[in-house]
Design a protein around this motif. Sequence first.
Motif, mmCIF file in Angstrom:
data_model
loop_
_atom_site.group_PDB
_atom_site.id
_atom_site.type_symbol
_atom_site.label_atom_id
_atom_site.label_comp_id
_atom_site.label_asym_id
_atom_site.label_seq_id
_atom_site.Cartn_x
_atom_site.Cartn_y
_atom_site.Cartn_z
ATOM 1 N N PHE A 109 -4.738 5.794 -8.059
ATOM 2 C CA PHE A 109 -4.793 6.901 -7.103
ATOM 3 C C PHE A 109 -6.034 6.814 -6.227
ATOM 4 O O PHE A 109 -5.982 7.103 -5.030
ATOM 5 N N ARG A 167 -8.129 3.866 0.402
ATOM 6 C CA ARG A 167 -7.516 3.022 1.434
ATOM 7 C C ARG A 167 -7.038 3.870 2.607
ATOM 8 O O ARG A 167 -7.232 3.508 3.771
ATOM 9 N N ALA A 168 -6.447 5.013 2.312
ATOM 10 C CA ALA A 168 -5.976 5.895 3.379
ATOM 11 C C ALA A 168 -7.128 6.427 4.212
ATOM 12 O O ALA A 168 -7.024 6.546 5.434
ATOM 13 N N SER A 186 1.011 3.855 -3.098
ATOM 14 C CA SER A 186 0.568 5.222 -2.813
ATOM 15 C C SER A 186 1.577 6.236 -3.346
ATOM 16 O O SER A 186 1.209 7.258 -3.940
ATOM 17 N N VAL A 193 -1.832 11.832 0.594
ATOM 18 C CA VAL A 193 -1.639 10.425 0.215
ATOM 19 C C VAL A 193 -0.165 10.055 0.323
ATOM 20 O O VAL A 193 0.185 8.943 0.753
ATOM 21 N N ASP A 250 2.616 4.057 5.956
ATOM 22 C CA ASP A 250 2.471 2.621 5.682
ATOM 23 C C ASP A 250 3.833 1.930 5.641
ATOM 24 O O ASP A 250 4.006 0.823 6.182
ATOM 25 N N TYR A 300 0.671 9.560 3.934
ATOM 26 C CA TYR A 300 0.087 8.304 4.422
ATOM 27 C C TYR A 300 0.860 7.107 3.889
ATOM 28 O O TYR A 300 1.024 6.097 4.589
ATOM 29 N N GLY A 301 1.323 7.197 2.635
ATOM 30 C CA GLY A 301 2.127 6.114 2.077
ATOM 31 C C GLY A 301 3.417 5.903 2.851
ATOM 32 O O GLY A 301 3.848 4.767 3.085
ATOM 33 N N ASN A 321 -6.470 14.127 4.114
ATOM 34 C CA ASN A 321 -5.813 12.955 4.709
ATOM 35 C C ASN A 321 -5.060 13.352 5.981
ATOM 36 O O ASN A 321 -3.954 12.884 6.252
ATOM 37 N N ALA A 357 -5.435 4.141 -3.583
ATOM 38 C CA ALA A 357 -4.557 4.624 -2.519
ATOM 39 C C ALA A 357 -5.271 5.615 -1.614
ATOM 40 O O ALA A 357 -5.153 5.566 -0.383
ATOM 41 N N SER A 358 -6.045 6.532 -2.224
ATOM 42 C CA SER A 358 -6.735 7.543 -1.428
ATOM 43 C C SER A 358 -7.865 6.948 -0.597
ATOM 44 O O SER A 358 -8.024 7.268 0.580
ATOM 45 N N GLY A 398 0.808 -1.215 0.000
ATOM 46 C CA GLY A 398 0.000 0.000 0.000
ATOM 47 C C GLY A 398 0.839 1.261 0.000
ATOM 48 O O GLY A 398 0.568 2.214 -0.733
#
Length: 321
Positions: free
Chosen positions: A134, A140-141, A76, A196, A203, A199-200, A239, A137-138, A72
């Motif tokens: 995208f 999921r965040a 991201s 994002v 992760d 957040y990546g 985010n 990823a967004s 993830g």
Amino acid sequence: MFGNYLIGLREGLEAGLVVCILVAYLVKTDRRDALKPIWIGVGVACAVSLAFGAALEFGSQELTFEAQELLGGSLSIVAVGLVTWMVFWMRRTARHLKAELHGRLDAALRMGTGALVVTAFLAVGREGLETALFVWASVRAATDASGSSGPLTGVLLGIASAVLLSWLFYRGALRINLSRFFTWTGGMLVVVAAGVFAYGVHDLQEARFLGGLADKAFDISATIPPDSWYGTLLKGVFNFQPDPTVLQVTVWALYLIPTLALFLAPVGFGRSVRGEEQKATDEQAGSGGDGARGSDGAVAGGERVRDGSRRAGGRTVRDEG
């Protein structure tokens, strides 16, 4: 939810405008027989994009926690890179997009049905794959923190709005300044991408690929609870995380500030390149390197060529007379 709505709206509208340009050109040139291959290409592109998104979502569920976080976080960051390239590409080529698509379509018409399908697939598929990555990823965040279906609903509403706007554009019922629209939505999308990106990185820290997970930059969870309405709003739009790590804040700032400044700058790299090319041309022509004309240099150079041609023609006439 708003941030995900913006993603669906912006990305969906770009793909929708491409389809509108292709269809309108075929109708205008009385080539309605070529519409079916275009719609086949569009349909295949949408199916591939959905399949790609489904593979990301369901494929990652079979992995261990650390593997999920590593996948993830990596995707991201890749998604942020792609969407950043996309907004700058659209800013640079929006004025010439229509002519470029017309040229590709003319070449495909000469080659046959298969070329039309491929042209439509490539034109829409690129946007679709970028959007799927995208959005995944967004969403999921956002869902990791909220646990609700709001982010996905926002994306679907954005795509539905984009389809409606594209249809209105095609019918001529709606006219807006697309350049200004893409500038504002592109700027907001850069802000979403920064969240994002952060957040990546988080992760990757949870996957133990990067360190510093325990080094918190600040913790304002008591002031802005994540489960409050305003905490959920900030999370959905930016985010936002009330307890980010030092590395998260660092990469967020290092990405957002220069990227947004370059995107909103009144003079882009393209003008600078053209200015350098014009300066080199002036120096070769012995003009003394007059660079004060800036972006008008190319036009002025063309006028000098035409004036020179007229003067040369005048001398030729006098000599012959």
